[in-house]
Design a protein around this motif. Structure first.
Motif, short mmCIF file in Angstrom:
data_model
loop_
_atom_site.label_atom_id
_atom_site.label_comp_id
_atom_site.label_asym_id
_atom_site.label_seq_id
_atom_site.Cartn_x
_atom_site.Cartn_y
_atom_site.Cartn_z
N GLU A 57 0.83 -1.21 0.00
CA GLU A 57 0.00 0.00 0.00
C GLU A 57 0.87 1.26 0.00
OE1 GLU A 57 -4.03 1.67 2.16
OE2 GLU A 57 -2.95 -0.04 3.02
N ALA A 58 1.98 1.23 0.71
CA ALA A 58 2.87 2.40 0.74
C ALA A 58 3.44 2.67 -0.65
CB ALA A 58 3.99 2.16 1.75
N GLU A 59 3.87 1.62 -1.36
CA GLU A 59 4.43 1.82 -2.70
C GLU A 59 3.32 2.18 -3.68
OE1 GLU A 59 7.75 1.84 -5.48
OE2 GLU A 59 7.41 2.20 -3.34
N ALA A 60 2.11 1.66 -3.47
CA ALA A 60 0.99 2.02 -4.32
C ALA A 60 0.67 3.51 -4.21
CB ALA A 60 -0.24 1.19 -3.94
N THR A 61 0.80 4.05 -3.00
CA THR A 61 0.58 5.48 -2.81
C THR A 61 1.60 6.29 -3.60
OG1 THR A 61 -0.35 5.11 -0.60
CG2 THR A 61 0.49 7.32 -1.09
N THR A 62 2.84 5.82 -3.60
CA THR A 62 3.89 6.50 -4.37
C THR A 62 3.59 6.43 -5.87
OG1 THR A 62 5.47 5.82 -2.67
CG2 THR A 62 6.38 6.63 -4.73
N LEU A 63 3.10 5.27 -6.32
CA LEU A 63 2.75 5.13 -7.74
C LEU A 63 1.62 6.08 -8.12
CD1 LEU A 63 2.80 3.75 -10.50
CD2 LEU A 63 1.40 1.91 -9.54
N LEU A 64 0.60 6.17 -7.29
CA LEU A 64 -0.51 7.08 -7.59
C LEU A 64 -0.06 8.54 -7.60
CD1 LEU A 64 -3.42 5.42 -5.62
CD2 LEU A 64 -3.28 5.72 -8.10
N THR A 65 0.88 8.87 -6.73
CA THR A 65 1.42 10.23 -6.74
C THR A 65 2.12 10.53 -8.06
OG1 THR A 65 1.70 10.19 -4.33
CG2 THR A 65 2.99 11.81 -5.55
N PHE A 66 2.74 9.49 -8.63
CA PHE A 66 3.41 9.65 -9.92
C PHE A 66 2.39 9.76 -11.06
CE2 PHE A 66 4.89 7.36 -13.76
CZ PHE A 66 5.85 8.27 -14.19
N THR A 67 1.43 8.85 -11.11
CA THR A 67 0.51 8.81 -12.24
C THR A 67 -0.55 9.90 -12.17
OG1 THR A 67 -0.95 7.22 -11.13
CG2 THR A 67 0.81 6.32 -12.53
N SER A 68 -0.96 10.26 -10.95
CA SER A 68 -2.10 11.17 -10.77
C SER A 68 -1.80 12.16 -9.65
CB SER A 68 -3.36 10.36 -10.44
OG SER A 68 -3.53 9.29 -11.34
N PRO A 69 -0.85 13.06 -9.87
CA PRO A 69 -0.36 13.91 -8.78
C PRO A 69 -1.40 14.88 -8.22
CG PRO A 69 0.55 14.61 -10.88
CD PRO A 69 -0.12 13.30 -11.13
N THR A 70 -2.42 15.25 -9.00
CA THR A 70 -3.38 16.25 -8.54
C THR A 70 -4.69 15.62 -8.05
OG1 THR A 70 -4.33 16.54 -10.75
CG2 THR A 70 -2.45 17.93 -10.16
N ALA A 71 -4.77 14.28 -8.13
CA ALA A 71 -6.04 13.61 -7.83
C ALA A 71 -6.11 13.14 -6.39
CB ALA A 71 -6.22 12.42 -8.77
N THR A 72 -7.33 12.85 -5.94
CA THR A 72 -7.55 12.14 -4.69
C THR A 72 -7.31 10.66 -4.94
OG1 THR A 72 -9.18 13.77 -3.96
CG2 THR A 72 -9.22 11.61 -2.88
N HIS A 73 -6.58 10.02 -4.04
CA HIS A 73 -6.15 8.63 -4.29
C HIS A 73 -6.96 7.65 -3.46
CE1 HIS A 73 -1.98 10.51 -5.25
NE2 HIS A 73 -2.83 10.65 -6.25
N GLU A 74 -7.28 6.51 -4.11
CA GLU A 74 -7.93 5.41 -3.41
C GLU A 74 -7.24 4.11 -3.79
OE1 GLU A 74 -12.29 3.21 -2.86
OE2 GLU A 74 -12.01 4.76 -4.41
N ILE A 75 -6.92 3.27 -2.80
CA ILE A 75 -6.29 1.98 -3.04
C ILE A 75 -7.25 0.90 -2.53
CG2 ILE A 75 -4.33 0.49 -2.48
CD1 ILE A 75 -2.74 3.12 -2.00
N ARG A 76 -7.56 -0.05 -3.41
CA ARG A 76 -8.49 -1.12 -3.05
C ARG A 76 -7.79 -2.47 -3.21
NH1 ARG A 76 -13.61 0.51 -6.84
NH2 ARG A 76 -14.23 2.47 -5.82
N PHE A 77 -7.86 -3.31 -2.20
CA PHE A 77 -7.45 -4.70 -2.31
C PHE A 77 -8.70 -5.51 -2.65
CE2 PHE A 77 -3.87 -3.09 0.03
CZ PHE A 77 -2.80 -3.90 -0.38
N ILE A 78 -8.63 -6.28 -3.75
CA ILE A 78 -9.78 -7.06 -4.20
C ILE A 78 -9.40 -8.53 -4.23
CG2 ILE A 78 -10.70 -5.14 -5.54
CD1 ILE A 78 -9.65 -6.56 -8.06
N SER A 79 -10.40 -9.37 -4.19
CA SER A 79 -10.14 -10.83 -4.22
C SER A 79 -10.28 -11.34 -5.64
CB SER A 79 -11.12 -11.55 -3.31
OG SER A 79 -12.45 -11.29 -3.70
#
Length: 366
Positions: A344-366
């Protein structure tokens, strides 16, 4: 010969893939070090560079493509690769046999559809159309169809795309832009022909420098070429034994391997990243249980998450706007809470790279 465990192989290749520490290098240096990056998903190389470089800015790669220092064209395994222009010119002729198989053995576009045709005349006509300006597949078909009315236009255009050293021109492959692929040729787009005397020795050395230690079969899987054992035999290479399978593995003699117990960070790879495509034996990345539960296509067509050097989850950016970005993560092995926290920590970094101005949401799915 020294024996290498799967762990040792994993760490060795992660190290030279720049996935243990992000490097202070230019995008062009990284692309050349990796001997190209698969780019059939046009924006995948941006994520692949972000995960390997410190402070990578998408504008840097966009400039390389627009300034023609890097190109996207048919290369290894007959797939679209992002290459430095000099590497494309140097190595494209070596890949020609694989591209010829793609044309003449292709069930959809080849086989009997091109039987008896003057293929040189087809390529000449295709080149003449691209000399007028970059052409889409549709435009190539429209140009070739009246010249060979008894043939299928898609088969003719496919032959031109593969058998000529074609390049997909921008804005395709530019961050934040899009459009249908339009093609030119190396001599038209770069003002230079492909190398008339390409070196297979250099190609193998470069492969080992980025993906080794590796077997002959691994190199052939990466390139799509055959009979590379002849090249390996004449090179001065270090040899190891795969402790798991007994295979002979080759490497450049000057490269020392890292400690197999070195800790590695969580890394996000884009879809079709060459790390996961460039070995015939992928056990260094994907364990037996994972291979049995998922098809390779499932792993490669989505982004992959490496934890402790192993593919442990798939990821996909399911929503990406200026105001909202959602990243879905699907575990493919059981993830302890600490592993989920790291991912999740690295996913947050990825979202900051791809979508720097957006609100971020990370979902774990099955």
């Amino acid at each position: 010969m020294s024996k290498l465990s799967l762990q040792a192989l994993n760490r060795a290749t992660l190290h030279r893939q720049w996935l243990i520490e992000r490097h202070d290098a230019t995008a062009l240096e990284a692309i050349e070090h990796l001997v190209g990056m698969q780019a059939q998903s046009p924006l995948a190389p941006y994520v692949g560079l972000w995960t390997r470089l410190n402070g990578f800015d998408p504008a840097e790669l966009a400039r390389l493509i627009e300034d023609r220092e890097a190109v996207r064209g048919s290369m290894m395994r007959a797939t679209i690769h992002l290459m430095s222009s000099r590497d494309f010119l140097a190595f494209r002729p070596l890949i020609q046999p694989r591209l010829e198989r793609e044309v003449f053995q292709n069930m959809t576009y080849g086989r009997h559809r091109l039987e008896g045709i003057d293929i040189d005349a087809v390529l000449k006509a295709g080149a003449e159309r691209m000399a007028e300006g970059p052409a889409t597949a549709v435009q190539l078909r429209e140009h070739l169809a009246p010249l060979w009315p008894d043939r299928e236009p898609p088969a003719l255009a496919h032959a031109v795309r593969c058998l000529l050293p074609t390049i997909q021109t921008p804005p395709r492959g530019i961050w934040g832009k899009g459009g249908n692929p339009a093609m030119s040729t190396a001599d038209l787009w770069l003002g230079a022909p492909v190398d008339p005397n390409p070196s297979a020795d250099d190609l193998v050395r470069r492969y080992l420098g980025a993906y080794g230690p590796a077997s002959v079969a691994d190199a052939q899987n990466w390139s799509g070429l055959t009979r590379l054992s002849e090249v390996f035999d004449r090179l001065d290479l270090r040899t190891y034994t795969d402790a798991e399978s007994g295979r002979t593995l080759y490497d450049l003699p000057h490269i020392d391997l890292p400690d197999e117990d070195i800790e590695v960070p969580t890394r996000f790879l884009p879809e079709y990243d060459n790390l996961l495509l460039s070995h015939a034996d992928r056990t260094r990345w994907i364990d037996t249980a994972t291979r049995q539960s998922l098809t390779l296509q499932e792993v490669l067509t989505r982004g992959s998450t490496l934890h402790n050097g192993q593919a442990t989850a798939l990821w996909k950016l399911t929503k990406s706007t200026k105001t909202q970005a959602t990243l879905e993560i699907q575990p493919i092995t059981k993830l302890p809470r600490s592993t989920r926290t790291d991912i999740e920590a690295e996913a947050t970094t990825l979202l900051t790279f791809t979508s720097p101005t957006a609100t971020h949401e990370i979902r774990f799915i099955s």
